[in-house]
Design an enzyme around this catalytic site. Structure first.
Site, mmCIF file in Angstrom:
data_model
loop_
_atom_site.group_PDB
_atom_site.id
_atom_site.type_symbol
_atom_site.label_atom_id
_atom_site.label_comp_id
_atom_site.label_asym_id
_atom_site.label_seq_id
_atom_site.Cartn_x
_atom_site.Cartn_y
_atom_site.Cartn_z
ATOM 1 N N ASP A 1 0.813 -1.227 0.000
ATOM 2 C CA ASP A 1 0.000 0.000 0.000
ATOM 3 C C ASP A 1 0.840 1.269 0.000
ATOM 4 O OD1 ASP A 1 -2.205 -1.737 0.334
ATOM 5 O OD2 ASP A 1 -1.835 -1.765 2.487
ATOM 6 N N GLN B 1 2.122 -5.906 -3.127
ATOM 7 C CA GLN B 1 2.480 -6.008 -1.695
ATOM 8 C C GLN B 1 3.806 -5.300 -1.410
ATOM 9 O OE1 GLN B 1 1.615 -9.476 -3.116
ATOM 10 N NE2 GLN B 1 -0.468 -8.817 -2.847
HETATM 11 P P1 IMP Z 1 -2.941 -12.772 1.827
HETATM 12 O O1 IMP Z 1 -1.964 -12.229 0.829
HETATM 13 O O2 IMP Z 1 -4.367 -12.478 1.469
HETATM 14 O O3 IMP Z 1 -2.712 -14.204 2.154
HETATM 15 O O4 IMP Z 1 -2.707 -11.971 3.212
HETATM 16 C C1 IMP Z 1 -1.507 -12.134 3.959
HETATM 17 C C2 IMP Z 1 -1.051 -10.797 4.552
HETATM 18 O O5 IMP Z 1 -0.626 -9.944 3.506
HETATM 19 C C3 IMP Z 1 -2.151 -10.038 5.296
HETATM 20 O O6 IMP Z 1 -1.574 -9.325 6.373
HETATM 21 C C4 IMP Z 1 -2.657 -9.061 4.246
HETATM 22 O O7 IMP Z 1 -3.273 -7.944 4.807
HETATM 23 C C5 IMP Z 1 -1.351 -8.708 3.564
HETATM 24 N N1 IMP Z 1 -1.529 -8.246 2.176
HETATM 25 C C6 IMP Z 1 -1.789 -8.980 1.091
HETATM 26 N N2 IMP Z 1 -1.849 -8.209 -0.001
HETATM 27 C C7 IMP Z 1 -1.603 -6.950 0.397
HETATM 28 C C8 IMP Z 1 -1.471 -5.703 -0.302
HETATM 29 O O8 IMP Z 1 -1.594 -5.598 -1.517
HETATM 30 N N3 IMP Z 1 -1.213 -4.616 0.487
HETATM 31 C C9 IMP Z 1 -1.027 -4.708 1.832
HETATM 32 N N4 IMP Z 1 -1.124 -5.850 2.500
HETATM 33 C C10 IMP Z 1 -1.401 -6.964 1.796
#
Ligand code: IMP
Length: 423
Positions: free
Chosen positions: A13, A223
């Site tokens: 972000d 990410q």
């Molecule tokens: P997942 O990628 O949905 O498995 O989430 C794993 C972790 O990564 C969590 O803490 C999410 O909030 C974080 N996360 C995944 N994608 C993003 C992104 O694009 N921006 C910020 N945090 C992310």
């Protein structure tokens, strides 16, 4: 050779969408190589806001080839919706390419993501519940369904049958959820597959040939470094590699083909999801940054946790990505805060820590050591060059540069493409 990789330097972000969009205007090709619809990039063009999850931001330029590489995980319903929205706004998809080896997120991945988070209770990761982790689990287990399988109805039927039988047992017996119906999933997803098939090819060849032909290739990170499965704040991480090395594996090219790595950070720090965050501000200033900076998730709408800039994180990003430059976004969000703080070390048990700890239990209880800088009151959203910034804003950026050891080449002063200062 002119390939540039752009990565998130914090917890995601960082406003990468905007920076990517600016660089994409000069790129011949933009490549996504990891993650999936957990990412959310907001691009503002005039009065139109585009929220992209899977499709590279380069799609807004008619001649830019947009690649979704083998390292990504694709939710067919999500990408098709995104494609529809773009088409409705007159954006052509003729240059969209999806790698045949990218893995497909199926409804059982989403279901297991939700159910396993529920079962973890207070110890949940705070995932986006998009099925990202469970899809990568299948990839590592070698039972995943790839785009090349997905667009072949017979292969897809066989693989879906095999997988669904096992996943339904996990969903019902382990998590107490409701089994998914094979026929319904197969029918819905065969329709998606037929619509996506024309975009599927071997993108590794396309990327290699573009770089060899000296085209401008931009690798678009999703990410951020701290969410990297290996080097991030495990277990509060995503399941892929948002660090520069991830582009090589995830786009099917070697490291010598990437020339520069640009890290995008914000002028402060945010994170969504769980896990330690030493410079978090649980006060009025944190609330102010959240409101002024509109710090709410693009994908989930969740309020982001906000805090002061942490140099240990930027130094970590410089190291694990081999950053050659930084872009610092959202400097304007800090306007009007009288005194600004930048964390330059942690203190724990009387010891000073200068490198971001590898183990989150070590991070727990770390107290930030701050340097304090003067803020500025002037509106900087219309400023057109770095030199025009108020002295205190310039000093803030120069401090980041000095403490992180990496040159700051771009500074964002507002959400629009135009609100960006080059150095
Ligand atoms: P997942 O990628 O949905 O498995 O989430 C794993 C972790 O990564 C969590 O803490 C999410 O909030 C974080 N996360 C995944 N994608 C993003 C992104 O694009 N921006 C910020 N945090 C992310």
């Amino acid at each position: 050779m002119s390939a540039i990789a752009l990565v998130g330097a914090q917890w995601g972000d960082e406003g990468k969408g905007k920076t990517i969009d600016i660089l994409a205007s000069k790129a011949d090709m933009v490549v996504r190589a990891q993650g999936g619809s957990n990412a959310g990039h907001t691009v503002v063009v005039g009065d139109v806001t585009y929220k992209l999850h899977l499709i590279p931001s380069g799609i807004l330029y008619p001649d830019t080839v947009c690649v979704i590489g083998n390292g990504t995980v694709i939710s067919p319903g999500v990408i098709l919706k995104e494609m529809e929205t773009l088409t409705e706004r007159g954006i052509s998809l003729k240059n969209l390419k999806i790698d045949a080896r990218a893995h497909v997120i199926l409804p059982y991945h989403v279901e297991i993501d939700k159910l396993s988070e529920l079962m973890r209770g207070k110890g949940d990761i705070g995932t986006t519940k998009n099925g990202i982790g469970p899809c990568y689990m299948d990839k590592a287990e070698r039972t995943g369904i790839r785009m090349c399988d997905f667009i072949n109805p017979e292969v897809f039927r066989e693989k879906l049958k095999f997988n669904l039988e096992i996943k339904n047992k996990i969903i019902t017996a382990v998590y107490g959820g409701t089994a998914l119906d094979f026929d319904a999933v197969y029918k819905e997803y065969c329709d998606y597959a037929a619509r996506l098939a024309p975009f599927v090819c071997d993108t590794s060849v396309l990327v290699y040939e573009a770089i060899k032909a000296d085209k401008d290739v931009l690798f678009e990170g999703a990410q951020g470094a701290l969410l990297d499965l290996d080097v991030g704040t495990y277990p509060y991480v995503t399941s892929s590699h948002p660090t520069a090395g991830g582009f090589c594996v995830g786009a099917g090219i070697g490291p010598t083909l990437i020339k520069d790595v640009l890290g995008v950070g914000k002028a402060y720090t945010t994170r969504v999801g769980k896990g330690p965050f030493p410079t978090e501000l649980d006060d009025e200033t944190g609330e102010r940054i959240r409101t002024v900076g509109a710090e709410f998730g693009t994908t989930t709408g969740r309020p982001r946790r906000c805090g002061w800039l942490d140099i240990l994180i930027l130094k970590f990003a410089v190291r694990v990505n081999g950053l050659t430059a930084l872009a610092i976004n959202k400097l304007d969000t800090l306007t009007g805060i009288e005194k600004l703080k930048i964390c330059v070390a942690y203190e724990k048990n009387g010891q000073r820590i200068h490198d971001f700890p590898t183990d989150i239990s070590e991070l727990e209880g770390c107290k930030p050591v701050y340097i304090e800088l003067d803020g500025w009151k002037e509106d900087i959203t219309g400023v057109k060059s770095f030199d025009e910034l108020p002295a205190a804003a310039k000093a803030y950026i120069e401090c980041i540069e000095k403490e992180s050891g990496c040159p700051v080449k771009m500074v964002g002063v507002g959400p629009d493409r135009e609100q960006n200062l080059f150095r």
